[in-house]
Design a protein around this motif. Structure first.
Motif, PDB file in Angstrom:
ATOM      1  N   LEU A  84       0.832  -1.199   0.000  1.00  0.00           N
ATOM      2  CA  LEU A  84       0.000   0.000   0.000  1.00  0.00           C
ATOM      3  C   LEU A  84       0.869   1.252   0.000  1.00  0.00           C
ATOM      4  N   VAL A  85       1.910   1.280   0.855  1.00  0.00           N
ATOM      5  CA  VAL A  85       2.780   2.453   0.930  1.00  0.00           C
ATOM      6  C   VAL A  85       3.515   2.666  -0.384  1.00  0.00           C
ATOM      7  N   LYS A  86       3.969   1.580  -1.010  1.00  0.00           N
ATOM      8  CA  LYS A  86       4.666   1.727  -2.290  1.00  0.00           C
ATOM      9  C   LYS A  86       3.731   2.252  -3.373  1.00  0.00           C
ATOM     10  N   LYS A  87       2.476   1.817  -3.366  1.00  0.00           N
ATOM     11  CA  LYS A  87       1.490   2.355  -4.297  1.00  0.00           C
ATOM     12  C   LYS A  87       1.292   3.846  -4.054  1.00  0.00           C
ATOM     13  N   LEU A  88       1.262   4.210  -2.778  1.00  0.00           N
ATOM     14  CA  LEU A  88       1.092   5.620  -2.423  1.00  0.00           C
ATOM     15  C   LEU A  88       2.260   6.444  -2.950  1.00  0.00           C
ATOM     16  N   VAL A  89       3.482   5.950  -2.748  1.00  0.00           N
ATOM     17  CA  VAL A  89       4.666   6.680  -3.208  1.00  0.00           C
ATOM     18  C   VAL A  89       4.696   6.764  -4.731  1.00  0.00           C
ATOM     19  N   ASP A  90       4.241   5.727  -5.403  1.00  0.00           N
ATOM     20  CA  ASP A  90       4.197   5.753  -6.869  1.00  0.00           C
ATOM     21  C   ASP A  90       3.277   6.852  -7.381  1.00  0.00           C
ATOM     22  N   LYS A 382      -8.349   6.174  -2.445  1.00  0.00           N
ATOM     23  CA  LYS A 382      -7.705   6.952  -3.507  1.00  0.00           C
ATOM     24  C   LYS A 382      -6.764   6.092  -4.344  1.00  0.00           C
ATOM     25  N   LEU A 383      -6.179   5.083  -3.701  1.00  0.00           N
ATOM     26  CA  LEU A 383      -5.217   4.226  -4.380  1.00  0.00           C
ATOM     27  C   LEU A 383      -5.875   3.064  -5.113  1.00  0.00           C
ATOM     28  N   GLY A 384      -7.218   3.021  -5.082  1.00  0.00           N
ATOM     29  CA  GLY A 384      -7.933   2.014  -5.842  1.00  0.00           C
ATOM     30  C   GLY A 384      -8.355   0.791  -5.070  1.00  0.00           C
ATOM     31  N   TYR A 385      -8.151   0.772  -3.764  1.00  0.00           N
ATOM     32  CA  TYR A 385      -8.593  -0.372  -2.957  1.00  0.00           C
ATOM     33  C   TYR A 385     -10.115  -0.348  -2.814  1.00  0.00           C
ATOM     34  N   SER A 386     -10.715  -1.518  -2.903  1.00  0.00           N
ATOM     35  CA  SER A 386     -12.176  -1.617  -2.762  1.00  0.00           C
ATOM     36  C   SER A 386     -12.560  -1.536  -1.292  1.00  0.00           C
ATOM     37  N   PRO A 387     -13.828  -1.235  -0.998  1.00  0.00           N
ATOM     38  CA  PRO A 387     -14.270  -1.211   0.405  1.00  0.00           C
ATOM     39  C   PRO A 387     -14.004  -2.533   1.112  1.00  0.00           C
ATOM     40  N   GLU A 388     -14.159  -3.649   0.391  1.00  0.00           N
ATOM     41  CA  GLU A 388     -13.944  -4.965   0.993  1.00  0.00           C
ATOM     42  C   GLU A 388     -12.462  -5.174   1.333  1.00  0.00           C
TER      43      GLU A 388
END
Length: 411
Positions: A84-90, A382-388
């Motif tokens: 998740l953090v790497k996606k955020l940094v990207d 914001k990073l595209g993760y679904s609610p589930e």
């Protein structure tokens, strides 16, 4: 009047820092319009959260340096958290950290790795000694840099141990340099298309502050080493602190014309006409005599009377104010240097503002520092993760938030 967007609007910053230097950098970037996402660890968060002043489980120290940010609390020891953090940094433009050199590289969050997938990333590192040199691996804080930089050796009275400065000079000055460097790197990226690694050291920054000591030493062939001088500057007579009946005042009459006006006020035409004192070198040579004359004059006056007389002849002066007097100062109030915010736990709070004043936009941050994990769900979404997917990470403890977050939402 606000007629322009804030300068850094549209810039995303990942704040992976703690305590002071790093958080101050990203606080400034937030004030300038950047979207700042502060990343913290479960369950303690930023170490600054436990620093005074503490009230109802909230730290004023943390609130001061983290206003205007979104809060993400994630366990990067779990592969899902690290991903998740790497996606955020990207998705980010800027990454700010202030860990010991090499620490984030071990976690897979070093510049070389992150820039592979995000070549436009401006990665700013703040550390005690920087990422190069023999001292790079050593731990350090602002106090260490203040001592090693030569600044502390010039403060205080001769023969006494140097006093603590009581403000975090090293952290704050390094942070200010970092803000300038980050903005410059973002501007450079417009031309090059690439970001870069900014390596800032507290020690370097404090050494760079010497407007006087270094050039005195080098140009004198090593003969002139500035030492403790007590309450005035020996090479800028008259420039110092003086004791009045009910407090302390500073007087800056080191310029020739200002000295003559002060001399005329204190000793009439006879003192003003004394040619021994008409140049700075002459005043420096007779420093002890001049100090005695001025001290005797000031000690007979109340602070308010002293300031009134000095203002009347246009000699720069000020009372040595306590912090309560600073906050009540009409000048500080007129400049908007205290900001009022509504905190979900503490209610209305007042904190120090930043000194940015733009003609076309308002940089005052009205949103308070985030509760621990306050924006976990929003950031992940914001990073595209679904609610589930988000709910699963919350239940597994990959995403963590303090109880006050749930209470604030329920309230």
């Amino acid at each position: 009047m606000t007629t322009q967007s804030l300068p850094l609007a549209g810039i995303r910053v990942v704040d992976y820092s703690h305590f002071l230097a790093g958080p101050f950098v990203s606080r400034c970037l937030a004030a300038l319009g950047a979207e700042v996402i502060k990343v913290e660890r479960p369950t303690e968060g930023d170490a600054g959260r436990t620093h005074a002043y503490l009230i109802n489980g909230q730290s004023g120290y943390y609130l001061q340096q983290n206003m205007g940010k979104e809060g993400l609390c994630v366990n990067i020891k779990d592969p899902r958290g690290l991903e998740l953090v790497k996606k955020l940094v990207d998705s980010a433009d800027v990454f700010v950290e202030n860990y010991r050199p090499g620490a984030l590289k071990k976690l897979g969050l070093g510049y070389q790795e992150l820039s592979k997938t995000n070549p436009g990333l401006v990665y700013c590192s703040v550390s005690a000694y920087g990422h190069t040199g023999p001292d790079a691996p050593r731990p350090g804080f602002g106090l260490i840099a203040e001592a090693k930089s030569g600044i502390m050796a010039m403060v205080g009275s001769p023969g006494e141990a140097p006093p603590l400065l009581r403000i975090a000079l090293g952290d704050m000055y390094t942070g200010a340099n970092a803000v300038g460097a980050i903005c410059a790197a973002l501007l450079g990226r417009v031309k090059s298309g690439r970001g870069q690694h900014i390596d800032l050291a507290l020690y370097d920054c404090l050494v760079s502050m010497h407007e006087y000591a270094i050039q005195c030493y080098t140009l004198s062939g090593g003969k002139d080493i500035p030492k403790q001088a007590g309450h005035d500057l020996p090479n800028s007579t008259l420039y110092g602190v003086f004791t009045a009946k009910d407090g302390y005042v500073v007087i800056a009459a080191q310029v020739d014309d200002a000295w003559k006006r002060l001399a005329r006020l204190i000793g009439g035409e006879a003192l003003a006409a004394d040619t021994r004192f008409h140049s700075q070198s002459g005043r420096n040579a007779h420093r002890t005599e001049i100090l005695g004359i001025v001290r005797a004059w000031v000690q007979e006056l109340a602070v308010s009377d002293c300031l009134s007389l000095l203002d009347g002849i246009d000699v720069p002066c000020a009372k040595v104010q306590n912090i309560d007097e600073v906050l009540a100062d009409p000048q500080i109030q007129a400049r908007g240097m205290i900001v009022e915010q509504e905190h979900p736990v503490l209610g209305k709070i007042r904190l120090g503002n930043l000194p940015f004043h733009f003609s076309e936009c308002d940089t005052t941050v009205r949103t308070p520092a985030p509760l621990l994990g306050q924006h976990n769900r929003q950031v992940a979404a914001k990073l595209g993760y679904s609610p589930e997917e988000i709910e699963a990470m919350v239940k597994a403890g990959v995403l963590y938030s303090e109880a006050a977050v749930t209470e604030a939402v329920a309230g």
